[in-house]
Design an enzyme around this catalytic site. Structure first.
Site, PDB file in Angstrom:
ATOM      1  N   TYR A  25      -0.114   1.861  -4.790  1.00  0.00           N
ATOM      2  CA  TYR A  25       0.771   0.963  -5.536  1.00  0.00           C
ATOM      3  C   TYR A  25       0.773  -0.400  -4.872  1.00  0.00           C
ATOM      4  O   TYR A  25       0.299  -0.566  -3.738  1.00  0.00           O
ATOM      5  CB  TYR A  25       2.204   1.535  -5.605  1.00  0.00           C
ATOM      6  CG  TYR A  25       2.973   1.493  -4.305  1.00  0.00           C
ATOM      7  CD1 TYR A  25       2.739   2.417  -3.298  1.00  0.00           C
ATOM      8  CD2 TYR A  25       3.942   0.514  -4.083  1.00  0.00           C
ATOM      9  CE1 TYR A  25       3.452   2.382  -2.107  1.00  0.00           C
ATOM     10  CE2 TYR A  25       4.662   0.474  -2.901  1.00  0.00           C
ATOM     11  CZ  TYR A  25       4.409   1.407  -1.911  1.00  0.00           C
ATOM     12  OH  TYR A  25       5.103   1.351  -0.735  1.00  0.00           O
TER      13      TYR A  25
ATOM     14  N   ARG B  64      -5.485  -6.399  -1.359  1.00  0.00           N
ATOM     15  CA  ARG B  64      -4.957  -5.169  -0.736  1.00  0.00           C
ATOM     16  C   ARG B  64      -5.109  -3.968  -1.680  1.00  0.00           C
ATOM     17  O   ARG B  64      -5.394  -2.855  -1.226  1.00  0.00           O
ATOM     18  CB  ARG B  64      -3.492  -5.366  -0.339  1.00  0.00           C
ATOM     19  CG  ARG B  64      -2.967  -4.181   0.443  1.00  0.00           C
ATOM     20  CD  ARG B  64      -1.661  -4.476   1.111  1.00  0.00           C
ATOM     21  NE  ARG B  64      -0.598  -4.673   0.140  1.00  0.00           N
ATOM     22  CZ  ARG B  64       0.599  -5.155   0.447  1.00  0.00           C
ATOM     23  NH1 ARG B  64       0.870  -5.485   1.686  1.00  0.00           N
ATOM     24  NH2 ARG B  64       1.522  -5.307  -0.471  1.00  0.00           N
TER      25      ARG B  64
ATOM     26  N   ARG C 238      -4.337  20.939 -11.769  1.00  0.00           N
ATOM     27  CA  ARG C 238      -4.007  20.846 -10.337  1.00  0.00           C
ATOM     28  C   ARG C 238      -5.016  21.599  -9.470  1.00  0.00           C
ATOM     29  O   ARG C 238      -5.165  22.815  -9.571  1.00  0.00           O
ATOM     30  CB  ARG C 238      -2.607  21.406 -10.101  1.00  0.00           C
ATOM     31  CG  ARG C 238      -2.091  21.128  -8.696  1.00  0.00           C
ATOM     32  CD  ARG C 238      -0.734  21.776  -8.463  1.00  0.00           C
ATOM     33  NE  ARG C 238      -0.218  21.429  -7.139  1.00  0.00           N
ATOM     34  CZ  ARG C 238      -0.664  21.963  -6.007  1.00  0.00           C
ATOM     35  NH1 ARG C 238      -1.624  22.874  -6.024  1.00  0.00           N
ATOM     36  NH2 ARG C 238      -0.168  21.586  -4.845  1.00  0.00           N
TER      37      ARG C 238
ATOM     38  N   HIS D 265      -7.007  20.700  -5.361  1.00  0.00           N
ATOM     39  CA  HIS D 265      -7.098  19.675  -4.319  1.00  0.00           C
ATOM     40  C   HIS D 265      -8.328  18.764  -4.414  1.00  0.00           C
ATOM     41  O   HIS D 265      -8.195  17.547  -4.327  1.00  0.00           O
ATOM     42  CB  HIS D 265      -7.048  20.319  -2.923  1.00  0.00           C
ATOM     43  CG  HIS D 265      -5.678  20.784  -2.554  1.00  0.00           C
ATOM     44  ND1 HIS D 265      -5.376  21.338  -1.337  1.00  0.00           N
ATOM     45  CD2 HIS D 265      -4.518  20.809  -3.254  1.00  0.00           C
ATOM     46  CE1 HIS D 265      -4.098  21.670  -1.294  1.00  0.00           C
ATOM     47  NE2 HIS D 265      -3.556  21.363  -2.445  1.00  0.00           N
TER      48      HIS D 265
ATOM     49  N   LYS E  47      -1.849   1.514   1.108  1.00  0.00           N
ATOM     50  CA  LYS E  47      -0.568   1.494   0.395  1.00  0.00           C
ATOM     51  C   LYS E  47      -0.533   2.679  -0.584  1.00  0.00           C
ATOM     52  O   LYS E  47      -0.596   2.527  -1.814  1.00  0.00           O
ATOM     53  CB  LYS E  47      -0.369   0.142  -0.306  1.00  0.00           C
ATOM     54  CG  LYS E  47       1.105  -0.160  -0.532  1.00  0.00           C
ATOM     55  CD  LYS E  47       1.344  -1.645  -0.658  1.00  0.00           C
ATOM     56  CE  LYS E  47       2.732  -2.002  -1.145  1.00  0.00           C
ATOM     57  NZ  LYS E  47       3.840  -1.502  -0.351  1.00  0.00           N
TER      58      LYS E  47
ATOM     59  N   GLU F  60       6.639  -0.507  12.191  1.00  0.00           N
ATOM     60  CA  GLU F  60       7.116  -1.395  11.112  1.00  0.00           C
ATOM     61  C   GLU F  60       8.316  -0.725  10.465  1.00  0.00           C
ATOM     62  O   GLU F  60       8.771   0.330  10.915  1.00  0.00           O
ATOM     63  CB  GLU F  60       5.987  -1.642  10.095  1.00  0.00           C
ATOM     64  CG  GLU F  60       5.502  -0.357   9.430  1.00  0.00           C
ATOM     65  CD  GLU F  60       4.365  -0.572   8.439  1.00  0.00           C
ATOM     66  OE1 GLU F  60       4.162  -1.693   7.957  1.00  0.00           O
ATOM     67  OE2 GLU F  60       3.697   0.432   8.131  1.00  0.00           O
TER      68      GLU F  60
HETATM   69  C1  LIG Z   1       5.228   0.022   4.944  1.00  0.00           C
HETATM   70  C2  LIG Z   1       5.263  -1.425   4.559  1.00  0.00           C
HETATM   71  N1  LIG Z   1       5.055  -2.355   5.510  1.00  0.00           N
HETATM   72  C3  LIG Z   1       5.082  -3.674   5.226  1.00  0.00           C
HETATM   73  C4  LIG Z   1       5.352  -4.122   3.933  1.00  0.00           C
HETATM   74  C5  LIG Z   1       5.377  -5.602   3.648  1.00  0.00           C
HETATM   75  O1  LIG Z   1       4.325  -5.934   2.806  1.00  0.00           O
HETATM   76  P1  LIG Z   1       4.353  -7.249   1.893  1.00  0.00           P
HETATM   77  O2  LIG Z   1       4.649  -8.383   2.802  1.00  0.00           O
HETATM   78  O3  LIG Z   1       2.990  -7.289   1.332  1.00  0.00           O
HETATM   79  O4  LIG Z   1       5.415  -7.034   0.859  1.00  0.00           O
HETATM   80  C6  LIG Z   1       5.566  -3.181   2.911  1.00  0.00           C
HETATM   81  C7  LIG Z   1       5.812  -3.641   1.553  1.00  0.00           C
HETATM   82  O5  LIG Z   1       6.009  -2.901   0.649  1.00  0.00           O
HETATM   83  C8  LIG Z   1       5.514  -1.806   3.230  1.00  0.00           C
HETATM   84  O6  LIG Z   1       5.713  -0.880   2.292  1.00  0.00           O
END
Ligand SMILES: Cc1ncc(COP(=O)(O)O)c(C=O)c1O
Length: 292
Positions: free
Chosen positions: A34, A53, A101, A103, A149, A182
Protein backbone atom coordinates in the site's frame (compact mmCIF):
# COMPACT_ATOMS: atom_id res chain seq x y z
CA UNK A 1 -19.05 17.29 0.13
CA UNK A 2 -19.30 15.09 -2.99
CA UNK A 3 -20.09 11.39 -2.89
CA UNK A 4 -16.96 9.35 -2.08
CA UNK A 5 -15.67 7.63 -5.21
CA UNK A 6 -13.32 4.66 -5.10
CA UNK A 7 -11.19 3.19 -7.86
CA UNK A 8 -11.42 -0.59 -8.15
CA UNK A 9 -9.70 -2.54 -10.94
CA UNK A 10 -10.20 0.01 -13.70
CA UNK A 11 -13.53 1.42 -12.57
CA UNK A 12 -14.65 4.38 -10.49
CA UNK A 13 -17.46 3.25 -8.19
CA UNK A 14 -19.39 4.77 -5.27
CA UNK A 15 -17.35 3.91 -2.17
CA UNK A 16 -20.19 1.95 -0.55
CA UNK A 17 -20.33 -0.33 -3.61
CA UNK A 18 -16.59 -1.06 -3.80
CA UNK A 19 -16.17 -4.75 -2.89
CA UNK A 20 -13.23 -7.12 -3.23
CA UNK A 21 -13.63 -10.92 -3.50
CA UNK A 22 -13.20 -13.01 -0.32
CA UNK A 23 -10.44 -14.98 -2.08
CA UNK A 24 -8.39 -11.84 -2.66
CA UNK A 25 -4.90 -12.60 -1.35
CA UNK A 26 -4.84 -9.22 0.31
CA UNK A 27 -7.71 -10.46 2.49
CA UNK A 28 -6.45 -14.02 3.11
CA UNK A 29 -2.69 -13.38 3.45
CA UNK A 30 -2.12 -9.58 3.53
CA UNK A 31 -0.33 -10.43 0.26
CA UNK A 32 0.00 -6.94 -1.11
CA UNK A 33 1.39 -3.46 -0.63
CA UNK A 34 0.00 0.00 0.00
CA UNK A 35 0.96 3.63 -0.10
CA UNK A 36 -0.53 6.95 0.95
CA UNK A 37 -0.13 10.31 -0.76
CA UNK A 38 -1.03 13.57 0.93
CA UNK A 39 -3.14 15.95 -1.13
CA UNK A 40 -2.68 19.63 -0.38
CA UNK A 41 -4.37 22.36 -2.43
CA UNK A 42 -5.41 19.58 -4.80
CA UNK A 43 -1.78 18.70 -5.44
CA UNK A 44 -0.36 15.18 -4.98
CA UNK A 45 2.52 15.83 -2.61
CA UNK A 46 5.80 14.06 -3.43
CA UNK A 47 3.98 11.90 -5.95
CA UNK A 48 7.03 10.60 -7.84
CA UNK A 49 8.77 9.52 -4.64
CA UNK A 50 5.68 7.59 -3.57
CA UNK A 51 5.47 5.93 -6.99
CA UNK A 52 9.15 4.99 -6.71
CA UNK A 53 8.42 3.35 -3.37
CA UNK A 54 5.40 1.50 -4.81
CA UNK A 55 7.68 0.24 -7.58
CA UNK A 56 10.21 -0.95 -4.98
CA UNK A 57 7.59 -2.66 -2.78
CA UNK A 58 5.90 -4.39 -5.72
CA UNK A 59 9.30 -5.49 -7.04
CA UNK A 60 10.41 -6.96 -3.70
CA UNK A 61 7.07 -8.78 -3.38
CA UNK A 62 7.21 -9.94 -7.04
CA UNK A 63 3.78 -8.48 -7.76
CA UNK A 64 3.13 -6.99 -11.21
CA UNK A 65 2.02 -3.36 -11.46
CA UNK A 66 -1.79 -3.63 -11.86
CA UNK A 67 -1.72 -0.59 -14.15
CA UNK A 68 1.17 1.29 -15.69
CA UNK A 69 2.86 4.09 -13.76
CA UNK A 70 1.48 6.63 -16.24
CA UNK A 71 -2.03 5.20 -15.95
CA UNK A 72 -1.74 5.32 -12.18
CA UNK A 73 -0.81 9.00 -12.36
CA UNK A 74 -3.82 9.70 -14.58
CA UNK A 75 -6.05 7.70 -12.22
CA UNK A 76 -4.79 9.57 -9.15
CA UNK A 77 -5.66 12.88 -10.81
CA UNK A 78 -9.06 11.53 -11.71
CA UNK A 79 -9.59 10.48 -8.07
CA UNK A 80 -8.69 13.97 -6.90
CA UNK A 81 -11.09 15.44 -9.45
CA UNK A 82 -14.03 13.06 -8.86
CA UNK A 83 -13.76 13.35 -5.08
CA UNK A 84 -13.27 17.14 -5.28
CA UNK A 85 -10.25 16.64 -3.06
CA UNK A 86 -8.46 19.80 -2.03
CA UNK A 87 -7.09 18.75 1.37
CA UNK A 88 -6.85 15.06 2.19
CA UNK A 89 -5.15 11.96 0.89
CA UNK A 90 -5.33 9.09 -1.56
CA UNK A 91 -4.66 5.58 -0.32
CA UNK A 92 -3.52 2.88 -2.75
CA UNK A 93 -3.58 -0.84 -2.13
CA UNK A 94 -2.33 -3.40 -4.64
CA UNK A 95 -2.57 -7.15 -3.97
CA UNK A 96 -1.51 -10.34 -5.77
CA UNK A 97 -5.13 -10.81 -6.81
CA UNK A 98 -7.93 -13.33 -6.37
CA UNK A 99 -7.11 -17.04 -6.21
CA UNK A 100 -8.20 -20.09 -4.16
CA UNK A 101 -6.35 -20.00 -0.84
CA UNK A 102 -2.92 -21.63 -1.20
CA UNK A 103 0.47 -20.33 -0.09
CA UNK A 104 2.46 -20.49 -3.36
CA UNK A 105 1.93 -17.68 -5.86
CA UNK A 106 -1.21 -18.17 -7.99
CA UNK A 107 -1.01 -18.87 -11.79
CA UNK A 108 0.80 -16.19 -13.80
CA UNK A 109 -2.39 -14.92 -15.43
CA UNK A 110 -3.90 -13.91 -12.04
CA UNK A 111 -4.49 -10.18 -12.20
CA UNK A 112 -3.33 -8.04 -9.27
CA UNK A 113 -6.10 -6.15 -7.51
CA UNK A 114 -5.92 -2.34 -7.46
CA UNK A 115 -7.88 -0.23 -5.00
CA UNK A 116 -7.56 3.52 -4.53
CA UNK A 117 -9.60 5.43 -1.99
CA UNK A 118 -9.72 9.16 -1.25
CA UNK A 119 -10.51 10.95 1.99
CA UNK A 120 -10.87 14.58 2.96
CA UNK A 121 -8.65 15.70 5.85
CA UNK A 122 -7.93 19.33 6.79
CA UNK A 123 -4.35 20.52 6.41
CA UNK A 124 -3.00 21.33 9.88
CA UNK A 125 -2.77 24.99 10.86
CA UNK A 126 0.65 26.13 12.07
CA UNK A 127 -0.56 25.95 15.71
CA UNK A 128 -1.79 22.38 15.27
CA UNK A 129 1.32 21.32 13.36
CA UNK A 130 3.72 22.84 15.89
CA UNK A 131 2.10 21.19 18.91
CA UNK A 132 4.24 18.47 20.46
CA UNK A 133 3.13 14.89 21.08
CA UNK A 134 4.25 12.09 23.38
CA UNK A 135 5.56 8.72 22.20
CA UNK A 136 5.72 5.38 23.98
CA UNK A 137 8.72 3.11 23.38
CA UNK A 138 8.03 -0.55 22.73
CA UNK A 139 9.97 -3.58 21.44
CA UNK A 140 9.88 -3.86 17.64
CA UNK A 141 8.07 -7.13 16.97
CA UNK A 142 7.84 -6.84 13.18
CA UNK A 143 9.33 -9.03 10.43
CA UNK A 144 12.78 -8.51 8.94
CA UNK A 145 11.66 -6.69 5.74
CA UNK A 146 10.28 -3.42 7.08
CA UNK A 147 11.71 -1.70 3.99
CA UNK A 148 8.71 -3.08 2.06
CA UNK A 149 5.41 -1.25 2.53
CA UNK A 150 3.57 -4.53 2.94
CA UNK A 151 -0.07 -4.80 4.01
CA UNK A 152 1.02 -7.08 6.86
CA UNK A 153 1.30 -4.50 9.63
CA UNK A 154 -0.38 -6.19 12.59
CA UNK A 155 2.57 -5.53 14.97
CA UNK A 156 2.39 -1.84 13.96
CA UNK A 157 -1.31 -1.76 14.79
CA UNK A 158 -0.78 -3.44 18.18
CA UNK A 159 2.06 -1.03 19.02
CA UNK A 160 0.02 2.01 18.06
CA UNK A 161 -2.97 0.79 20.06
CA UNK A 162 -0.76 0.28 23.14
CA UNK A 163 0.64 3.78 22.72
CA UNK A 164 -2.79 5.36 22.38
CA UNK A 165 -4.08 3.45 25.43
CA UNK A 166 -1.09 4.77 27.39
CA UNK A 167 -2.05 8.33 26.41
CA UNK A 168 0.73 8.77 23.82
CA UNK A 169 0.08 9.82 20.24
CA UNK A 170 2.59 7.42 18.69
CA UNK A 171 4.87 4.50 19.45
CA UNK A 172 8.61 4.38 18.80
CA UNK A 173 9.87 0.84 18.49
CA UNK A 174 13.31 -0.42 19.49
CA UNK A 175 15.33 -3.40 18.24
CA UNK A 176 16.86 -6.14 20.43
CA UNK A 177 19.91 -3.95 21.11
CA UNK A 178 17.79 -1.06 22.40
CA UNK A 179 18.14 1.11 19.28
CA UNK A 180 15.06 2.93 17.98
CA UNK A 181 13.94 1.66 14.59
CA UNK A 182 10.89 3.82 13.78
CA UNK A 183 7.24 4.30 14.65
CA UNK A 184 4.40 2.08 13.38
CA UNK A 185 3.67 4.72 10.72
CA UNK A 186 6.51 7.24 11.01
CA UNK A 187 10.27 7.72 11.03
CA UNK A 188 11.97 8.77 14.26
CA UNK A 189 14.46 11.63 14.66
CA UNK A 190 16.38 13.30 17.48
CA UNK A 191 18.44 16.46 17.71
CA UNK A 192 21.59 16.32 19.83
CA UNK A 193 22.63 19.09 22.20
CA UNK A 194 25.04 20.42 19.52
CA UNK A 195 22.17 20.75 17.02
CA UNK A 196 22.92 17.69 14.88
CA UNK A 197 19.88 15.88 13.53
CA UNK A 198 20.04 12.09 13.84
CA UNK A 199 17.86 9.47 12.22
CA UNK A 200 18.44 5.76 11.73
CA UNK A 201 20.24 4.84 8.50
CA UNK A 202 18.21 3.03 5.85
CA UNK A 203 18.26 -0.73 6.08
CA UNK A 204 15.67 -3.50 6.20
CA UNK A 205 14.66 -2.50 9.73
CA UNK A 206 12.82 0.65 8.62
CA UNK A 207 10.71 2.03 5.82
CA UNK A 208 12.33 4.59 3.58
CA UNK A 209 9.86 7.37 4.37
CA UNK A 210 9.18 9.82 1.58
CA UNK A 211 9.15 12.66 4.12
CA UNK A 212 12.49 11.38 5.46
CA UNK A 213 13.88 11.36 1.93
CA UNK A 214 12.63 14.88 1.14
CA UNK A 215 13.77 16.28 4.46
CA UNK A 216 17.42 15.60 3.68
CA UNK A 217 17.45 18.45 1.14
CA UNK A 218 15.52 20.71 3.51
CA UNK A 219 18.07 20.12 6.29
CA UNK A 220 20.88 20.88 3.89
CA UNK A 221 19.21 24.11 2.79
CA UNK A 222 18.91 25.14 6.45
CA UNK A 223 22.57 24.37 7.15
CA UNK A 224 21.63 21.62 9.60
CA UNK A 225 23.94 18.61 9.89
CA UNK A 226 22.34 15.19 9.47
CA UNK A 227 23.79 11.96 10.84
CA UNK A 228 22.19 8.74 9.65
CA UNK A 229 22.97 6.20 12.36
CA UNK A 230 21.40 4.16 15.09
CA UNK A 231 20.38 5.86 18.33
CA UNK A 232 19.23 4.22 21.54
CA UNK A 233 16.12 4.87 23.61
CA UNK A 234 18.43 6.32 26.25
CA UNK A 235 20.06 8.73 23.79
CA UNK A 236 16.61 9.79 22.58
CA UNK A 237 15.49 10.55 26.13
CA UNK A 238 18.57 12.71 26.65
CA UNK A 239 18.26 14.52 23.32
CA UNK A 240 17.73 18.28 23.09
CA UNK A 241 14.76 17.81 20.76
CA UNK A 242 12.93 15.03 18.95
CA UNK A 243 10.40 14.73 16.17
CA UNK A 244 8.76 12.21 13.90
CA UNK A 245 7.92 12.37 10.21
CA UNK A 246 5.32 10.95 7.88
CA UNK A 247 3.16 12.17 5.03
CA UNK A 248 0.14 13.33 7.05
CA UNK A 249 2.07 14.74 10.04
CA UNK A 250 4.95 16.17 7.98
CA UNK A 251 7.36 17.01 10.84
CA UNK A 252 5.79 16.46 14.27
CA UNK A 253 7.58 17.65 17.42
CA UNK A 254 7.98 14.96 20.08
CA UNK A 255 8.01 16.50 23.53
CA UNK A 256 7.76 13.39 25.70
CA UNK A 257 9.25 9.90 25.39
CA UNK A 258 7.63 7.52 27.87
CA UNK A 259 7.70 9.59 31.09
CA UNK A 260 10.69 11.69 30.08
CA UNK A 261 10.06 15.26 29.02
CA UNK A 262 12.25 16.26 26.05
CA UNK A 263 13.91 19.66 26.25
CA UNK A 264 11.52 22.20 27.75
CA UNK A 265 8.46 20.07 27.05
CA UNK A 266 7.56 22.38 24.13
CA UNK A 267 8.45 21.96 20.46
CA UNK A 268 12.13 22.89 20.15
CA UNK A 269 13.51 25.72 17.97
CA UNK A 270 15.39 23.47 15.52
CA UNK A 271 12.36 21.23 15.03
CA UNK A 272 10.17 24.27 14.36
CA UNK A 273 12.72 25.62 11.89
CA UNK A 274 12.65 22.27 10.03
CA UNK A 275 8.84 22.13 10.11
CA UNK A 276 8.60 25.66 8.78
CA UNK A 277 11.07 25.00 5.96
CA UNK A 278 9.37 21.74 5.02
CA UNK A 279 5.93 23.36 4.93
CA UNK A 280 7.33 26.13 2.75
CA UNK A 281 8.80 23.52 0.39
CA UNK A 282 5.37 21.88 0.10
CA UNK A 283 3.71 25.20 -0.68
CA UNK A 284 6.26 25.79 -3.39
CA UNK A 285 5.60 22.32 -4.81
CA UNK A 286 1.85 23.07 -4.96
CA UNK A 287 2.25 26.59 -6.32
CA UNK A 288 4.52 25.58 -9.16
CA UNK A 289 2.44 22.41 -9.67
CA UNK A 290 5.76 20.92 -10.61
CA UNK A 291 4.46 17.42 -9.95
CA UNK A 292 1.08 17.82 -11.65
C1 LIG B 1 6.48 2.07 9.18
C2 LIG B 1 6.51 3.44 8.58
N1 LIG B 1 7.62 4.19 8.70
C3 LIG B 1 7.70 5.43 8.19
C4 LIG B 1 6.61 6.00 7.53
C5 LIG B 1 6.73 7.40 6.97
O1 LIG B 1 6.67 7.35 5.58
P1 LIG B 1 6.24 8.62 4.71
O2 LIG B 1 7.11 9.74 5.14
O3 LIG B 1 6.50 8.18 3.33
O4 LIG B 1 4.79 8.86 4.99
C6 LIG B 1 5.44 5.26 7.37
C7 LIG B 1 4.31 5.83 6.65
O5 LIG B 1 3.29 5.26 6.49
C8 LIG B 1 5.38 3.95 7.90
O6 LIG B 1 4.28 3.20 7.78
Amino acid sequence: MPRQITYLNGEFVPHEKAFVHVDDRGFTFADGIYDFILVHKGCLINEEAHLDRIDYSLGEMQIEWPLSRDDLKTTLREMVRRNELVEGFVYMQFTRGVAPRDHPFPPKDTKPTAVITARHMPFATWEQAAKGVGVLTLPDERWKRCDIKSLAILPNILAREKAVRAGAAEAWMFDEDGFITEGPACNAWIITKDGTVVTRHLDRAILSGVTRRKLRAVLQSQGITLEERKFSVEEAKNAAEAYLTNSPYLVKPVTKIDDTVIGTGQAGPVTLKILKAYRAALEEQCDTRSNQ
